[in-house]
Scaffold this active site. Sequence first.
Site, PDB file in Angstrom:
ATOM      1  N   THR A  56      -0.663   3.439  -3.503  1.00 15.53           N
ATOM      2  CA  THR A  56       0.706   3.736  -2.990  1.00 15.53           C
ATOM      3  C   THR A  56       1.976   3.635  -3.601  1.00 15.53           C
ATOM      4  O   THR A  56       2.753   4.309  -4.148  1.00 15.53           O
ATOM      5  CB  THR A  56       0.834   3.073  -1.694  1.00 15.53           C
ATOM      6  OG1 THR A  56      -0.229   3.714  -0.962  1.00 15.53           O
ATOM      7  CG2 THR A  56       2.112   3.454  -0.945  1.00 15.53           C
TER       8      THR A  56
HETATM    9  P1  AMP Z   1      -2.108   1.244   0.184  1.00 14.59           P
HETATM   10  O1  AMP Z   1      -2.512  -0.157   0.296  1.00 14.59           O
HETATM   11  O2  AMP Z   1      -1.827   1.731  -1.355  1.00 14.59           O
HETATM   12  O3  AMP Z   1      -3.031   1.847   1.175  1.00 14.59           O
HETATM   13  O4  AMP Z   1      -0.453   1.308   0.833  1.00 14.59           O
HETATM   14  C1  AMP Z   1      -0.290   1.834   2.106  1.00 14.59           C
HETATM   15  C2  AMP Z   1       0.499   1.236   2.728  1.00 14.59           C
HETATM   16  O5  AMP Z   1       1.957   0.941   2.163  1.00 14.59           O
HETATM   17  C3  AMP Z   1       1.072   1.527   4.359  1.00 14.59           C
HETATM   18  O6  AMP Z   1       0.163   0.896   5.337  1.00 14.59           O
HETATM   19  C4  AMP Z   1       2.550   1.204   4.323  1.00 14.59           C
HETATM   20  O7  AMP Z   1       2.612   0.687   5.518  1.00 14.59           O
HETATM   21  C5  AMP Z   1       2.946   0.482   3.171  1.00 14.59           C
HETATM   22  N1  AMP Z   1       4.124   0.739   2.812  1.00 14.59           N
HETATM   23  C6  AMP Z   1       4.780   1.915   2.561  1.00 14.59           C
HETATM   24  N2  AMP Z   1       5.836   2.014   2.008  1.00 14.59           N
HETATM   25  C7  AMP Z   1       6.101   0.747   1.903  1.00 14.59           C
HETATM   26  C8  AMP Z   1       7.413   0.000   1.757  1.00 14.59           C
HETATM   27  N3  AMP Z   1       8.621   0.703   1.232  1.00 14.59           N
HETATM   28  N4  AMP Z   1       7.427  -1.398   1.883  1.00 14.59           N
HETATM   29  C9  AMP Z   1       6.354  -1.946   2.214  1.00 14.59           C
HETATM   30  N5  AMP Z   1       5.318  -1.550   2.574  1.00 14.59           N
HETATM   31  C10 AMP Z   1       5.118  -0.165   2.334  1.00 14.59           C
HETATM   32 ZN    ZN Z   2      -0.786   5.465  -0.149  1.00 18.65          ZN
HETATM   33 ZN    ZN Z   3      -3.879   3.619   1.575  1.00 22.89          ZN
END
Ligand code: AMP
Ligand code: ZN
Ligand code: ZN
Length: 432
Positions: free
Chosen positions: A84
């Site tokens: 992400t």
């Molecule tokens: P991943 O672990 O790569 O799947 O990341 C996805 C998670 O990133 C989602 O569950 C979101 O809640 C979190 N996320 C997205 N944008 C933000 C942000 N600006 N700050 C903190 N967490 C975030």
């Molecule tokens: Zn993502």
């Molecule tokens: Zn994810």
Amino acid sequence: MSILAAALGLGACAYPYTPPALSPVTAPAPAATAATEQRSVVTILISIDGFRPDYLERGVTPALSGLARNGVTGPMLPSFPSKTFPNHWTLVTGLTPDHHGIVGNNMEDATRPGEKFTMATDDPFWWNAAEPIWVTAERAGIRTATMFWPGANVAWGGTLTKGENHGVPVGGVRPHDWQQYNIALSGAQRVDAVVDWLRRPAATRPRLVTLYFDTVDTAGHEHGPDAPETTAAVAEVDGLIARLQRDLAGLGQPANLVIVADHGMAATSSTRTIALDRIADVADYRVLEAGPYGSLYPMPGREAALARALTQATPHMTCWPKAAIPARFAYGTNARIPPWLCLAETGWSIVKTGPTEAFAGGNHGYDNRAPEMRALFVASGPAFRAGVRLAPFPNTDVAPLLRDLIGLPAGRGLDGDDAPFRRALIRSDERR
Ligand code: AMP
Ligand code: ZN
Ligand code: ZN
């Protein structure tokens, strides 16, 4: 000047072009509001986290599929690692993670011993290597507003105070309007916040807006990409896009919508795991990140032993010292990348030790060329032609497209360019 050329601010030039001015461009409002105001076109960059392009084929996305039909769509390739934070930063900087410095969702930096970067870190130190488009825009006098985006809460270019007021940002540039990330804020509240910004008088209305939805990614992780719960999350977010379209129409607000995902999603299972402790001696390494890929630091003096263990053939996993990561990943030169990268075959999970509990769900972070990691791209609005189907393109090309849309000159030294979109954009020589 035609509506579309005016909307793009193309002046007298055709693509590739140098925008003549950064002044707001206008398009006529629909008949209902024509008497009241000619609104400038707003560019809205929307991220639907973890939205795989094939989710559009589930029959639950009338709004997104309509936008794709009447606009531009095609599979977008994430950058490695297909996570992400690295990919959201790529989308707004036009640089690969190796070059922009957000090389993982979790990081360490040898110049900051004892500190760790997590998704909650807003110390500009971690983000300052690459300028996001909202900073470039603000500096050019283009007002921006972000309804969440990784890094949008960072005082970009600034520092944090040390000592008594530790953690207070000094200097730096943020979007004119921004929100601290809060997962509890509903999708509808996020859409309404954007629409409220656009209700403002022209002088304080943003011309570049971001909007972020997390729920499709969350459902994909918990239930897997093929689960009905994930399809339900897709349908719900489609309803939010429809809500946005309805409210934009109600305001008479013309908009170029650029709707993207950061990565896709692959099905995972506890029956497909690779336990690191069965491959190397746990005394020889520590793990920074595990899952679709593992990043490892050797313990002092154990470098050679770890190298021997990780370079032996292991089913469903390949490991490289960072200098030997194949060039196609464009990953391995940044100082923040740990010395060893182990990549699991798509759908397999690298775990520190054998799983104690059964699991089934989804994950991403795999090879960015894996079909399951492909990401949504749909663009529609006055700048875009209808019915354009793009060949797969890298997500480093999105920031250059956004620069075109808001009238910024082409960026220098970026990893992407706007080439895939040139035939998708309305050219000025098509003016009527
Ligand atoms: P991943 O672990 O790569 O799947 O990341 C996805 C998670 O990133 C989602 O569950 C979101 O809640 C979190 N996320 C997205 N944008 C933000 C942000 N600006 N700050 C903190 N967490 C975030
Ligand atoms: Zn993502
Ligand atoms: Zn994810």
